[in-house]
Design an enzyme around this catalytic site. Structure first.
Site, PDB file in Angstrom:
ATOM      1  N   CYS A 187     -37.188  54.287 -35.185  1.00  0.00           N
ATOM      2  CA  CYS A 187     -37.391  55.729 -35.435  1.00  0.00           C
ATOM      3  C   CYS A 187     -38.488  56.009 -36.458  1.00  0.00           C
ATOM      4  CB  CYS A 187     -36.082  56.383 -35.867  1.00  0.00           C
ATOM      5  SG  CYS A 187     -34.761  56.149 -34.679  1.00  0.00           S
ATOM      6  N   HIS A 209     -37.456  62.790 -39.930  1.00  0.00           N
ATOM      7  CA  HIS A 209     -36.998  62.213 -38.659  1.00  0.00           C
ATOM      8  C   HIS A 209     -35.784  63.015 -38.196  1.00  0.00           C
ATOM      9  CE1 HIS A 209     -35.480  59.714 -35.604  1.00  0.00           C
ATOM     10  NE2 HIS A 209     -34.521  59.147 -36.323  1.00  0.00           N
ATOM     11  N   ASN A 215     -32.036  62.796 -31.089  1.00  0.00           N
ATOM     12  CA  ASN A 215     -32.873  61.826 -31.784  1.00  0.00           C
ATOM     13  C   ASN A 215     -33.768  61.130 -30.754  1.00  0.00           C
ATOM     14  OD1 ASN A 215     -33.915  59.595 -33.085  1.00  0.00           O
ATOM     15  ND2 ASN A 215     -31.983  58.981 -34.040  1.00  0.00           N
TER      16      ASN A 215
HETATM   17  N1  COA Z   1     -16.889  62.893 -29.926  1.00  0.00           N
HETATM   18  C1  COA Z   1     -15.673  62.972 -30.470  1.00  0.00           C
HETATM   19  N2  COA Z   1     -15.231  62.092 -31.381  1.00  0.00           N
HETATM   20  C2  COA Z   1     -16.070  61.103 -31.757  1.00  0.00           C
HETATM   21  C3  COA Z   1     -17.360  60.973 -31.206  1.00  0.00           C
HETATM   22  C4  COA Z   1     -17.754  61.918 -30.258  1.00  0.00           C
HETATM   23  N3  COA Z   1     -18.976  61.894 -29.683  1.00  0.00           N
HETATM   24  N4  COA Z   1     -17.953  59.902 -31.770  1.00  0.00           N
HETATM   25  C5  COA Z   1     -17.085  59.370 -32.639  1.00  0.00           C
HETATM   26  N5  COA Z   1     -15.944  60.101 -32.620  1.00  0.00           N
HETATM   27  C6  COA Z   1     -14.725  59.871 -33.382  1.00  0.00           C
HETATM   28  C7  COA Z   1     -14.565  58.461 -33.843  1.00  0.00           C
HETATM   29  O1  COA Z   1     -13.998  57.677 -32.815  1.00  0.00           O
HETATM   30  C8  COA Z   1     -13.634  58.632 -35.002  1.00  0.00           C
HETATM   31  O2  COA Z   1     -12.323  58.758 -34.530  1.00  0.00           O
HETATM   32  P1  COA Z   1     -11.111  58.038 -35.273  1.00  0.00           P
HETATM   33  O3  COA Z   1     -11.102  58.634 -36.656  1.00  0.00           O
HETATM   34  O4  COA Z   1      -9.954  58.412 -34.422  1.00  0.00           O
HETATM   35  O5  COA Z   1     -11.450  56.590 -35.264  1.00  0.00           O
HETATM   36  C9  COA Z   1     -14.035  59.983 -35.594  1.00  0.00           C
HETATM   37  O6  COA Z   1     -14.792  60.639 -34.564  1.00  0.00           O
HETATM   38  C10 COA Z   1     -14.872  59.888 -36.838  1.00  0.00           C
HETATM   39  O7  COA Z   1     -15.876  58.941 -36.607  1.00  0.00           O
HETATM   40  P2  COA Z   1     -16.951  58.637 -37.682  1.00  0.00           P
HETATM   41  O8  COA Z   1     -17.863  57.560 -37.179  1.00  0.00           O
HETATM   42  O9  COA Z   1     -16.313  58.458 -39.030  1.00  0.00           O
HETATM   43  O10 COA Z   1     -17.705  60.028 -37.700  1.00  0.00           O
HETATM   44  P3  COA Z   1     -18.860  60.478 -38.651  1.00  0.00           P
HETATM   45  O11 COA Z   1     -18.477  61.742 -39.296  1.00  0.00           O
HETATM   46  O12 COA Z   1     -19.355  59.348 -39.515  1.00  0.00           O
HETATM   47  O13 COA Z   1     -20.030  60.801 -37.629  1.00  0.00           O
HETATM   48  C11 COA Z   1     -22.004  59.890 -36.675  1.00  0.00           C
HETATM   49  C12 COA Z   1     -20.502  59.806 -36.758  1.00  0.00           C
HETATM   50  C13 COA Z   1     -22.522  58.851 -35.682  1.00  0.00           C
HETATM   51  C14 COA Z   1     -22.413  61.278 -36.204  1.00  0.00           C
HETATM   52  C15 COA Z   1     -22.576  59.634 -38.099  1.00  0.00           C
HETATM   53  O14 COA Z   1     -22.063  58.435 -38.618  1.00  0.00           O
HETATM   54  C16 COA Z   1     -24.067  59.565 -38.104  1.00  0.00           C
HETATM   55  O15 COA Z   1     -24.736  60.546 -37.878  1.00  0.00           O
HETATM   56  N6  COA Z   1     -24.640  58.381 -38.406  1.00  0.00           N
HETATM   57  C17 COA Z   1     -26.057  58.202 -38.376  1.00  0.00           C
HETATM   58  C18 COA Z   1     -26.482  57.998 -36.962  1.00  0.00           C
HETATM   59  C19 COA Z   1     -27.946  58.109 -36.764  1.00  0.00           C
HETATM   60  O16 COA Z   1     -28.505  59.146 -36.945  1.00  0.00           O
HETATM   61  N7  COA Z   1     -28.588  56.991 -36.392  1.00  0.00           N
HETATM   62  C20 COA Z   1     -29.953  56.917 -36.129  1.00  0.00           C
HETATM   63  C21 COA Z   1     -30.710  56.820 -37.413  1.00  0.00           C
HETATM   64  S1  COA Z   1     -32.362  56.471 -37.111  1.00  0.00           S
END
Ligand code: COA
Length: 331
Positions: free
Chosen positions: A119, A258, A288
């Site tokens: 990215c 980004h 993204n």
């Molecule tokens: N829809 C519904 N629930 C979802 C889901 C979706 N698309 N994706 C994950 N969940 C669930 C998980 O399974 C988890 O459930 P559980 O508590 O029963 O296990 C719950 O939501 C929370 O998951 P978590 O990973 O803690 O959520 P979060 O608040 O950290 O958000 C992301 C997840 C991926 C949005 C976040 O971690 C993020 O934005 N990370 C950076 C990702 C990114 O931008 N990467 C590229 C960088 S270049």
């Protein structure tokens, strides 16, 4: 006394972008995996993303964006001297996607190579081009960030498939007599390589029945850890370029981060004390788009007149590797 000679600066002569026409909304995703529009919007800010039709390649998107940037810069393809395509989803492992774009454009004189910085690709590509142009080795460069990520997403994994989209952004760079790039910053940390990666398809796990069965050809991510790294490195990197050029945060007209996630962007703004109203976001429409993201955002910020002649602009990116980088430029 003779006037002090101004150091040569490299600027942007033209911008272009292209996204495939097919829109995939959060409601569409609700039919594919167990998720909801509400979850995706509140956790990421994304409402919809573009996905390429089967058969559409990264070089197809890169060609379209590149052609538009050349037109805006009024540069003929035959006069292009350097083409860099930043991508994590090349058409093939080799030849480089940039050579395929060169062929489509008819940019016969250009030297072409691809750049892998996930990215951070657009920012790394622009800084790389800037160095070649500053040295005088080439007189102009076409830098393209392009991705067809939809082919490498595990559409059964709700934690990743909702985040990404396909697209391409491009810019033409050359020495300029006013404005241009004032400072750059780049960093990498391979210790965190396995927080965001695609294990299969390279020399570690070449394609095999087993690699397909084990779903090694799809992107994998530890979202929570990536989130933390992204906030810290983007905030620090933006701070570095401002300090290097002695430009104050308040003087900057537009920050182009980004486009991964509104929560990451808001946290970067808070941590780096950047006024959120000056931070450009279009990820709600594209998700993204990895290497394409910051150039697509820069293109739209200029189109929407969020950036005007003479303005200070900071581009800041973060991606797998881990990699990060920033560019401070005067428009
Ligand atoms: N829809 C519904 N629930 C979802 C889901 C979706 N698309 N994706 C994950 N969940 C669930 C998980 O399974 C988890 O459930 P559980 O508590 O029963 O296990 C719950 O939501 C929370 O998951 P978590 O990973 O803690 O959520 P979060 O608040 O950290 O958000 C992301 C997840 C991926 C949005 C976040 O971690 C993020 O934005 N990370 C950076 C990702 C990114 O931008 N990467 C590229 C960088 S270049």
């Amino acid at each position: 006394m003779a006037a002090a000679r101004r150091t040569k600066r490299i600027g942007i002569l033209g911008l272009g972008m292209y996204v495939p026409p097919k829109v995939l909304t959060n409601a569409d995703l609700e039919k594919i995996v167990e998720t909801s529009d509400e979850w995706i919007r509140t956790r990421t800010g994304i409402r919809e993303r573009r996905v390429a039709d089967p058969g559409t390649t990264t070089s197809d998107l890169a060609f379209e964006a590149g052609q538009r940037a050349l037109r805006q810069a009024r540069l003929q393809p035959k006069d292009v001297e350097l083409i860099i395509v930043a991508t994590t989803t090349p058409d093939m492992l080799f030849p480089s996607t940039s050579c395929l774009v060169q062929q489509r454009l008819g940019a016969t004189k250009a030297v072409c190579f691809d750049l892998s910085a996930a990215c951070s690709g657009s920012v790394f590509g622009m800084v790389t081009a800037q160095q070649y142009l500053l040295s005088g080795r080439y007189r102009n460069a076409l830098v393209i960030g392009a991705e067809v990520l939809s082919g490498f997403i595990d559409w059964t994994d709700r934690s990743t498939c909702v985040l990404f989209g396909d697209g391409a952004g491009a810019c033409v760079m050359a020495p300029v007599s006013r404005g241009g790039i004032l400072a750059t910053d780049m960093g990498s940390d391979g210790r965190a390589a396995e927080l965001l990666y695609m294990p299969g398809g390279g020399s570690k796990y070449p394609p095999s029945h087993r690699s397909v069965e084990q779903r090694l050809h799809f992107l994998r991510m530890n979202g929570t850890e990536v989130f933390k790294h992204a906030v810290r490195h983007m905030a620090d990197s933006a701070g570095h370029v401002l300090k290097a050029a002695k430009v104050k945060r308040e003087q900057v007209a537009c920050f182009i981060p980004h486009q991964a996630n509104t929560r990451i962007i808001e946290a970067v703004a808070k941590y780096a004390k950047l006024p959120i109203e000056k931070v450009f976001m279009n990820l709600q429409r594209y998700g993204n788009t990895s290497a394409a993201s910051t150039l697509i955002a820069l293109y739209e910020a200029v189109e929407e007149e969020r950036i005007r002649r003479g303005d200070y602009v900071v581009m800041v990116a973060f991606g797998a590797g881990m990699t990060w980088g920033s560019i401070l430029l005067q428009w």
